[in-house]
Design an enzyme around this catalytic site. Structure first.
Site, mmCIF file in Angstrom:
data_model
loop_
_atom_site.group_PDB
_atom_site.id
_atom_site.type_symbol
_atom_site.label_atom_id
_atom_site.label_comp_id
_atom_site.label_asym_id
_atom_site.label_seq_id
_atom_site.Cartn_x
_atom_site.Cartn_y
_atom_site.Cartn_z
ATOM 1 N N ARG A 54 -3.832 -15.316 27.169
ATOM 2 C CA ARG A 54 -2.888 -14.209 27.330
ATOM 3 C C ARG A 54 -1.714 -14.694 28.179
ATOM 4 N NH1 ARG A 54 -5.123 -8.323 28.790
ATOM 5 N NH2 ARG A 54 -5.736 -8.618 26.612
ATOM 6 N N LYS A 78 -19.236 -10.180 23.701
ATOM 7 C CA LYS A 78 -18.742 -10.019 22.327
ATOM 8 C C LYS A 78 -19.395 -11.041 21.396
ATOM 9 C CE LYS A 78 -14.353 -9.270 21.919
ATOM 10 N NZ LYS A 78 -12.881 -9.375 21.776
ATOM 11 N N LYS A 90 -11.873 -17.107 28.623
ATOM 12 C CA LYS A 90 -10.556 -16.490 28.455
ATOM 13 C C LYS A 90 -9.602 -17.223 29.377
ATOM 14 C CE LYS A 90 -8.706 -12.948 26.156
ATOM 15 N NZ LYS A 90 -9.024 -12.537 24.775
ATOM 16 N N THR A 160 -9.263 -8.262 13.071
ATOM 17 C CA THR A 160 -9.676 -7.435 14.207
ATOM 18 C C THR A 160 -9.544 -5.962 13.864
ATOM 19 O OG1 THR A 160 -8.942 -9.164 15.746
ATOM 20 C CG2 THR A 160 -9.308 -6.961 16.658
ATOM 21 N N ALA A 269 -8.366 -2.501 22.083
ATOM 22 C CA ALA A 269 -8.078 -3.000 23.424
ATOM 23 C C ALA A 269 -9.337 -3.525 24.096
ATOM 24 C CB ALA A 269 -7.470 -1.892 24.278
#
Length: 361
Positions: A54, A78, A90, A160, A269
């Site tokens: 991100r 997940k 991440k 997604t 989200a």
């Protein structure tokens, strides 16, 4: 400079989520390009830690660290729920991607990823496109989701969104007795690469869609491309049947839940709950919430397929299988009178326990 964080800023954080600790957190800084990045490796019990990068203008480094810790933990759960042989990771790059992002910075970031020897594999996220991943891929092979021209599976937004749509259909089955969303009022918050694709799927079925986004230009573009969308400034203030958060997380709090009109909450989200107890609050109010890391796992499934050289049919079948996964979680939630987030966590933690014992297949 690369260093594993060993301070109380990580180990004793007041906002820490109980459960499995992170295996490794890495700070990366490159003075020449201005790169400041944090990579969080939460778990490699199921396989290499995979999760997007991100690129975001965080107010400070503490905010960035909080985000990467929460997001990487979510990726572990997940992957476990999706039953793919991957762990959770991440990364965040601190800065405004419109101003700070350069090819040199992305290449520098790729070199840091490469030093981890495959323990972390990156994909795209907010501020990082498939084209950007092509550049990162110039300095590391541990990257997925690149453009098809570069041998990757491309934009994960449509996949997604398909998973979120299937999760929403499962929730509709629990609430209204059938998976149809025709005629239902759905509020989509965030019209980026997932939200816009979700809107298209909902409109095709005949749902009434209201959309909001902090970016007026993006909202205007979606309204122009997808006639029939109603534009609003504040989704949570609308009378809707389904609330679909598809932007940044943390929109579901004790306060917002008390004003929520929707019977279903299901969106793309990450980290939708401001605090974990909101899961049970939603359940006690009779609102069906689909845990975010279950609903939005389609993108992870896509890149897992890319890593395994699986075909598009395998990916689509597995993404459409999210419907059954959600149905099972929600059925168990009702029978045990527990929030669906608690149920999903227990399933994921059971699989992680098996993996640590060498029983994952």
């Amino acid at each position: 400079m690369t260093s594993t964080v060993t301070s109380s800023a990580v180990f004793d954080r007041p906002d820490a989520i109980p459960g499995l600790p992170h295996e490794q957190v890495i700070f990366c800084e490159d003075q020449e390009t201005g790169l400041q990045a944090i990579i969080g490796i939460h778990s490699t019990a199921h396989g290499p830690a995979l999760g997007g990068t991100r690129f975001y203008p965080y107010a400070n480094h503490t905010e960035a660290l909080t985000d990467v810790l929460r997001l990487s933990r979510g990726m572990t759960y997940k992957a476990a729920i999706a039953a793919v042989p991957l762990g959770g990771g991440k990364a965040v790059i601190v800065g405004d991607p419109e101003r700070a992002k350069t090819p040199a910075l992305l290449r520098a970031y790729g070199r840091y990823i490469d030093t981890l020897g495959g323990r972390y594999i990156t994909a795209g996220d907010i501020g990082v496109s498939a084209d950007d991943l092509d550049v990162i891929g110039e300095t590391t092979r541990h990257v997925v989701g690149r453009t098809s021209e570069s041998g990757g599976s491309g934009n994960s937004g449509p996949t997604t969104a398909l998973g979120v749509y299937q999760a929403m259909r499962a929730a509709a089955t629990i609430v209204w007795g059938e998976p149809a969303l025709t005629g239902r009022r759905v509020g989509v918050e965030g019209v980026g690469k997932v939200g816009s694709e979700l809107i298209a799927l909902l409109l095709a079925e005949g749902a009434h869609v209201t959309a909001a986004d902090v970016n007026p230009a993006a909202l205007a573009d979606v309204a122009a491309r997808l006639p029939g969308v109603t534009v609003t400034d504040h989704i949570l203030g609308e009378q809707i049947d389904v609330y679909a958060p598809c932007a940044l997380g943390g929109t579901l709090s004790t306060d917002s839940v008390s004003h929520l009109s929707a019977a279903i909450v299901c969106g793309g989200a990450n980290n939708q709950l401001q605090t974990p107890d909101v899961d049970q609050q939603l359940h006690d109010r009779g609102v069906v919430w689909v845990p975010d890391y279950v609903a939005n796992s389609g993108g992870l499934i896509q890149v897992a397929g890319e890593l395994a050289s699986a075909d598009s049919g395998w990916v689509r079948d597995k993404v459409e299988g999210i419907y059954g996964t959600v149905l099972a979680i929600l059925d168990r939630s009702r029978s045990e009178s527990l929030g669906p987030g608690t149920i999903a966590d227990r399933i994921a933690e059971g699989r992680l326990s098996d993996a640590r014992a060498g029983q994952f297949d």
